[in-house]
Design an enzyme around this catalytic site. Structure first.
Site, PDB file in Angstrom:
ATOM      1  N   ASP A  39      -2.086  16.449   0.410  1.00 17.81           N
ATOM      2  CA  ASP A  39      -2.474  14.859   0.794  1.00 17.81           C
ATOM      3  C   ASP A  39      -2.410  14.009  -0.508  1.00 17.81           C
ATOM      4  O   ASP A  39      -1.455  14.211  -1.478  1.00 17.81           O
ATOM      5  CB  ASP A  39      -4.138  14.925   0.886  1.00 17.81           C
ATOM      6  CG  ASP A  39      -4.724  13.810   2.127  1.00 17.81           C
ATOM      7  OD1 ASP A  39      -4.438  12.617   1.687  1.00 17.81           O
ATOM      8  OD2 ASP A  39      -4.922  14.175   2.989  1.00 17.81           O
ATOM      9  N   HIS A  44      -7.720   9.234   0.278  1.00 16.19           N
ATOM     10  CA  HIS A  44      -7.462   9.781   1.372  1.00 16.19           C
ATOM     11  C   HIS A  44      -7.578  11.204   1.118  1.00 16.19           C
ATOM     12  O   HIS A  44      -8.591  12.055   1.852  1.00 16.19           O
ATOM     13  CB  HIS A  44      -6.140   9.302   1.818  1.00 16.19           C
ATOM     14  CG  HIS A  44      -5.972   9.990   3.242  1.00 16.19           C
ATOM     15  ND1 HIS A  44      -5.286  11.242   3.719  1.00 16.19           N
ATOM     16  CD2 HIS A  44      -6.115   9.160   4.541  1.00 16.19           C
ATOM     17  CE1 HIS A  44      -5.192  11.275   4.884  1.00 16.19           C
ATOM     18  NE2 HIS A  44      -5.657  10.061   5.504  1.00 16.19           N
ATOM     19  N   SER A  75      -6.661  11.949  10.701  1.00 13.25           N
ATOM     20  CA  SER A  75      -6.812  12.242   9.378  1.00 13.25           C
ATOM     21  C   SER A  75      -8.236  13.248   8.876  1.00 13.25           C
ATOM     22  O   SER A  75      -8.424  13.857   8.245  1.00 13.25           O
ATOM     23  CB  SER A  75      -6.316  11.301   8.414  1.00 13.25           C
ATOM     24  OG  SER A  75      -5.081  11.126   8.143  1.00 13.25           O
TER      25      SER A  75
END
Length: 739
Positions: A143, A200, A527
């Protein structure tokens, strides 16, 4: 610290304060904090002191209206009370000597971002106990990096990594690693450290395996104890992405390193558009990982609800769609015509305002459509100042960026209108100003109101966390759908899990607090659902260390829930029954997956005849398998013949027969009887109809024949299932038929 502490105390007691009257009312429940009577030189008891803040006359002038009243008096946790009051009465109360603060009603979420509780995971029992919370399993997260100092990644109570671990922390990150965060690398290395500059990666890592952190919230919303799905699993971080996306070469390098390092699970909340597996980098990397016993969990994509939008659909990948929780973070817009519309928002004001502000739409004509998206620099200060602005979703601007554009132009609020195709899916965003999401339908009603009057006005109120949505889980509008283009004979997505308004760790404070490292954010996407399933896979790997990736996937799929909390069918964003190509096998049920009874194991060698059956060239198959293959020497199989836990069939005139082999992982001596719910106008027969086992790990094979009924006239997609049932277990395989 004082403000944070008071918000925590508020959330701790708000569950006792919620009161929803059956009679008509313009009152809401408020928590009022006051000084002690002694500080005001008052010689009265607390009850009298609290009552002195209430309106002098509490008698209702209309018999069917609720009167203001005291609900609770707090004596130890805070000096204050809960009361049913109107917004106007609260404004008057604020003028009184001894008043400190007031908050509107909220409902506390006691456990995590709510998701472990919603998934049925409980401390010291069930799968968390059996797996020891994922102890000894390593989850590799590819990520945008990680914020290592976040309390979610503390190694308190964590054992050292297992002896097989060969990974490392980069030299500029060594002191940041511990027994929780056992590896951190950047691709390419010259890009800097694995520190997460986007958020994220921190969010997904903590969702999969973050430790217990009390008092997690955003603006007081979703307050509770944050914890990942597998809190004692180790984390290995591979920074291969930034805020602009993920370069394929970096992703492949990161997957390569993760395989060498010895991870058990690879979690990939990223992807592109569908492509043949031999030219799909994720499929390529995932196949190599699967060969080595590593389960790869991937997001299905955020391009729903369009058909055939699913990505990461190789059968050796666990493909995860997104669904809602039973939690709403509610906000309401009140219009000048006394109509109101509910939506969601994670913003919460410091005080209560009863003021209505003018409404403004940036553009109502086609030539200025870009302004309707409220992008940076598109709004006029003169037109927007002092107004609540209606903005449309889209235009490549994030929700927060739209709010910032409104704020920069002098706007006082924002109503964000979702796309028509989003249906009832709304987002609880941590906005920078009073703002909320509404559905497209409600947004059009607000615009119609604006067109009906010369001076349209509105005000936004924020009700906070509300639990108990019986429609949950609902498939999110953005969650990508099947059927798979790359392989129509494999049902995708495989599973759905929580992916809407998920609270998890974040590198920075959404409230601009600088005195805490315990920072969280609420965001949505597949996600977010992907790391939930990565965590579930880690728990199952810990509880059943000999299970293959295919066995773990089978256990998750055949035990999935296919009904919502109201015991009705799983719904989609329209609040109508969802297609099988939206939810696959159903919604993950970790506790049931821990004891599936039977599993559909898929030996890696079975993928060779499957790939040859896709009519790939020898070279294309060889590229994927990393060795020479001659498909003329391989007995190719149709896609639907792969030993998969689900069926996806394109049925024309001729019947089709396939076999499946199940392995007994339940009771040694057991008997299973088949139950069939045939799709509309399709006949499904199974032989044999009973499977008898005499020992563990024994395998049995059955045949399934699909054929059209004599009076079949239906075209399109129909769905059903077959289910093997014993005294203790139920093993369900979904059936999707395209006629």
């Amino acid at each position: 610290m004082y403000f944070v502490a008071m918000k925590f105390l508020l959330a701790l007691f708000i569950v006792c304060c919620l009161s929803l009257p059956s009679m008509q009312s313009n009152l809401d429940t408020y928590i009022v904090q006051v000084q002690s009577p002694e500080s005001q030189s008052m010689s009265m008891d607390l009850e009298s002191w609290y009552n002195s803040f209430l309106p002098k006359s509490i008698a209702s002038t209309i018999s069917n209206e609720e009167a203001p009243r005291l609900i609770y008096s707090y004596r130890n946790v805070m000096k204050g009370f809960a009361a049913r009051l109107s917004a106007e009465q609260v404004k008057e109360m604020e003028k009184k000597s001894g008043f400190v603060n007031v908050w509107p009603e909220r409902l506390l979420s006691l456990h995590t971002t709510r998701t472990p509780s919603f998934l049925g995971l409980k401390q010291n029992i069930g799968l968390w106990r059996d797996s020891n919370y994922g102890k000894g399993v390593i989850i590799g997260v590819l990520d945008t990096g990680i914020l290592p100092d976040h309390p979610s990644f503390s190694d308190k109570g964590m054992p050292p990594p297992p002896a097989k671990w060969k990974g490392k922390c980069e030299s500029n990150f060594t002191t940041k690693c511990n027994n929780k965060l056992i590896g951190a690398r950047t691709f390419p290395k010259e890009n800097g450290s694995p520190i997460d500059d986007d958020g994220h990666g921190t969010h997904t890592a903590s969702t999969a395996a973050g430790g217990f952190v009390r008092g997690a919230n955003v603006y007081g919303n979703a307050n509770g104890t944050a914890v990942g799905v597998a809190p004692l699993a180790h984390l290995a971080i591979y920074k291969a992405c930034d805020s602009f996306g993920c370069i394929v070469s970096n992703v492949l390098a990161a997957m390569d390193a993760a395989i060498d390092d010895g991870v058990d699970i690879i979690s990939l909340s990223l992807g592109g558009y569908t492509s043949p597996f031999h030219s799909d980098p994720i499929a390529l990397g995932a196949y190599s990982a699967t060969e080595r016993g590593i389960l790869v969990s991937c997001s299905a994509g955020n391009t729903g609800p369009s058909k055939s939008s699913v990505s990461n659909e190789a059968p050796w990948i666990l493909t995860v769609g997104a669904s809602t929780l039973d939690r709403k973070i509610k906000a309401t817009v009140h219009l000048g015509n006394k109509k109101w519309f509910e939506g969601e928002s994670a913003f919460h004001p410091k005080g209560v305002s009863t003021k209505f502000f003018p409404l403004f739409v940036p553009a109502l004509n086609a030539s200025e459509f870009r302004k309707s998206y409220c992008g940076s620099g598109t709004l006029s200060d003169h037109a927007v100042k002092g107004k609540t602005v209606l903005c449309m979703m889209g235009g490549d601007y994030s929700r927060i960026a739209k709010g910032q554009a409104v704020k920069d132009a002098g706007g006082v609020g924002m109503i964000l209108i979702n796309r028509a195709e989003d249906g009832f899916t709304t987002s609880a965003t941590a906005h920078v100003l009073p703002a909320m999401d509404v559905t497209y339908e409600d947004g059009m009603k607000i615009i119609n109101y604006m067109n009906s009057t010369k001076k349209p006005v509105a005000r936004i109120t924020f009700q906070g966390t509300i639990l108990g949505d019986q429609n949950a889980p609902v498939v999110a509008a953005f969650s990508s759908r099947g059927p798979s283009i790359a392989s129509r004979g494999i049902l995708k997505p495989d599973i759905i899990g929580p992916g809407v308004n998920i609270l998890a760790a974040w590198p920075t404070s959404m409230e601009n607090n600088t005195n805490t490292k315990s920072t969280f954010n609420i965001i949505s996407g597949t996600s977010m659902s992907c790391p939930h399933l990565s965590g579930v896979a880690a728990l199952l790997k810990s509880a059943h260390p000999t299970w293959s990736p295919a066995a773990i996937k089978s256990a998750i799929m055949t035990t999935a829930d296919t009904t919502n909390l109201a015991n009705g069918p799983i719904l989609d964003e329209t609040l109508l029954p969802a297609s099988i190509f939206a939810f696959g096998a159903g919604h993950v049920n970790p506790e049931r997956a821990n004891d599936p009874g039977l599993i559909y194991d898929t030996p890696v060698k079975d993928y060779v005849p499957y790939l040859c059956g896709l009519n790939y060239t020898n070279r294309e198959v060889g590229n994927l398998l990393q060795r020479k293959v001659d498909c003329s020497e391989v007995k190719s199989i149709p896609e639907a013949q792969l030993n998969y836990p689900s069926f996806s069939i394109t049925l024309r005139e001729n019947p089709q027969t396939y076999t499946r082999t199940v392995t007994n992982v339940g009771e040694a001596k057991s008997s299973y009887i088949v139950e069939i719910v045939s799709p509309l106008e399709v006949s499904v027969t199974v032989k044999p109809s009973t499977l008898k086992f005499s020992k563990m790990n024994q395998k049995k094979t059955y045949r399934v024949t699909f054929s059209k009924t004599d009076n079949s006239s239906t075209s399109g997609v129909v769905q059903g299932f077959l289910k093997w049932t014993s005294n203790r277990h139920s093993v369900r395989s979904p059936i999707a038929i395209v006629l």
